[in-house]
Design a protein around this motif. Structure first.
Motif, PDB file in Angstrom:
ATOM      1  N   TYR A 291      -9.386 -10.142   0.007  1.00 18.39           N
ATOM      2  CA  TYR A 291      -9.001 -10.341   1.394  1.00 18.39           C
ATOM      3  C   TYR A 291      -8.046  -9.215   1.770  1.00 18.39           C
ATOM      4  O   TYR A 291      -7.505  -8.532   0.886  1.00 18.39           O
ATOM      5  CB  TYR A 291      -8.303 -11.700   1.576  1.00 18.39           C
ATOM      6  N   ARG A 292      -7.835  -9.026   3.044  1.00 16.11           N
ATOM      7  CA  ARG A 292      -6.880  -8.004   3.476  1.00 16.11           C
ATOM      8  C   ARG A 292      -6.138  -8.476   4.721  1.00 16.11           C
ATOM      9  O   ARG A 292      -6.634  -9.302   5.479  1.00 16.11           O
ATOM     10  CB  ARG A 292      -7.577  -6.671   3.745  1.00 16.11           C
ATOM     11  N   GLN A 293      -4.954  -7.910   4.880  1.00 20.03           N
ATOM     12  CA  GLN A 293      -4.141  -8.236   6.043  1.00 20.03           C
ATOM     13  C   GLN A 293      -3.495  -6.972   6.567  1.00 20.03           C
ATOM     14  O   GLN A 293      -2.699  -6.337   5.874  1.00 20.03           O
ATOM     15  CB  GLN A 293      -3.077  -9.272   5.701  1.00 20.03           C
TER      16      GLN A 293
ATOM     17  N   ARG B 235      -4.906 -12.577   7.849  1.00 20.68           N
ATOM     18  CA  ARG B 235      -5.629 -12.228   6.634  1.00 20.68           C
ATOM     19  C   ARG B 235      -7.113 -12.514   6.855  1.00 20.68           C
ATOM     20  O   ARG B 235      -7.480 -13.556   7.396  1.00 20.68           O
ATOM     21  CB  ARG B 235      -5.099 -13.030   5.445  1.00 20.68           C
ATOM     22  N   GLU B 236      -7.957 -11.588   6.405  1.00 18.23           N
ATOM     23  CA  GLU B 236      -9.383 -11.745   6.607  1.00 18.23           C
ATOM     24  C   GLU B 236     -10.141 -11.490   5.312  1.00 18.23           C
ATOM     25  O   GLU B 236      -9.686 -10.742   4.439  1.00 18.23           O
ATOM     26  CB  GLU B 236      -9.889 -10.770   7.686  1.00 18.23           C
TER      27      GLU B 236
ATOM     28  N   ALA C  62      -4.569  -1.688   5.101  1.00 14.97           N
ATOM     29  CA  ALA C  62      -4.108  -3.069   5.026  1.00 14.97           C
ATOM     30  C   ALA C  62      -3.545  -3.322   3.631  1.00 14.97           C
ATOM     31  O   ALA C  62      -3.686  -2.486   2.732  1.00 14.97           O
ATOM     32  CB  ALA C  62      -5.252  -4.045   5.296  1.00 14.97           C
ATOM     33  N   VAL C  63      -2.943  -4.474   3.471  1.00 14.86           N
ATOM     34  CA  VAL C  63      -2.607  -4.970   2.134  1.00 14.86           C
ATOM     35  C   VAL C  63      -3.803  -5.799   1.660  1.00 14.86           C
ATOM     36  O   VAL C  63      -4.268  -6.692   2.375  1.00 14.86           O
ATOM     37  CB  VAL C  63      -1.327  -5.831   2.147  1.00 14.86           C
ATOM     38  N   TYR C  64      -4.280  -5.469   0.480  1.00 13.05           N
ATOM     39  CA  TYR C  64      -5.464  -6.136  -0.076  1.00 13.05           C
ATOM     40  C   TYR C  64      -5.021  -7.142  -1.140  1.00 13.05           C
ATOM     41  O   TYR C  64      -4.220  -6.811  -2.028  1.00 13.05           O
ATOM     42  CB  TYR C  64      -6.417  -5.109  -0.669  1.00 13.05           C
TER      43      TYR C  64
END
Length: 116
Positions: free
Chosen positions: A37-39, A45-46, A91-93
């Motif tokens: 996921y990433r944000q 978060r997606e 993003a942050v993963y």
């Protein structure tokens, strides 16, 4: 307490590649699904990609054809190969494991920054 540790994030130019890894601090049995996921800043978060035991792999439309998820159950490890990255991939993963009981495990996150 099992921990998931991500690695492989960093700064990359648009069009380049990165490979993220996520490994559990101890063996986890009965893993049903592994995913990424990433944000991004200011966003929710997606889901990026998810590998569900039994052969189902799901990708978000935005990464389909560019990212590939793979897993090594014996090593309790999941990977994300990121090709042709774009600035919007910044993003942050986070990696995520779901075991058969329904319990979720999350990594601490790794920053990916794509420069244009």
């Amino acid at each position: 307490q099992v921990q998931l540790v991500e690695s492989g994030g960093g700064l990359v130019q648009a069009g380049g590649s990165l490979r993220l890894s996520c490994v559990a601090s101890e063996s986890i049995f009965s893993i049903n699904a592994m995913g990424w996921y990433r944000q991004a800043p200011g966003k929710q978060r997606e889901l990026v990609a998810r590998d569900i035991s039994g052969g189902t792999i799901i990708y978000s439309d935005s990464v389909k054809g560019r990212f590939t998820i793979s897993r090594d159950n014996a090593k309790s490890t999941v990977y994300l190969q990121m090709n042709k990255v774009r600035p919007e991939d910044t993003a942050v993963y986070y990696c995520n494991f779901v075991v058969d009981s329904g319990r979720n495990f999350w990594g601490q996150g790794t920053q990916v920054t794509v420069s244009s």
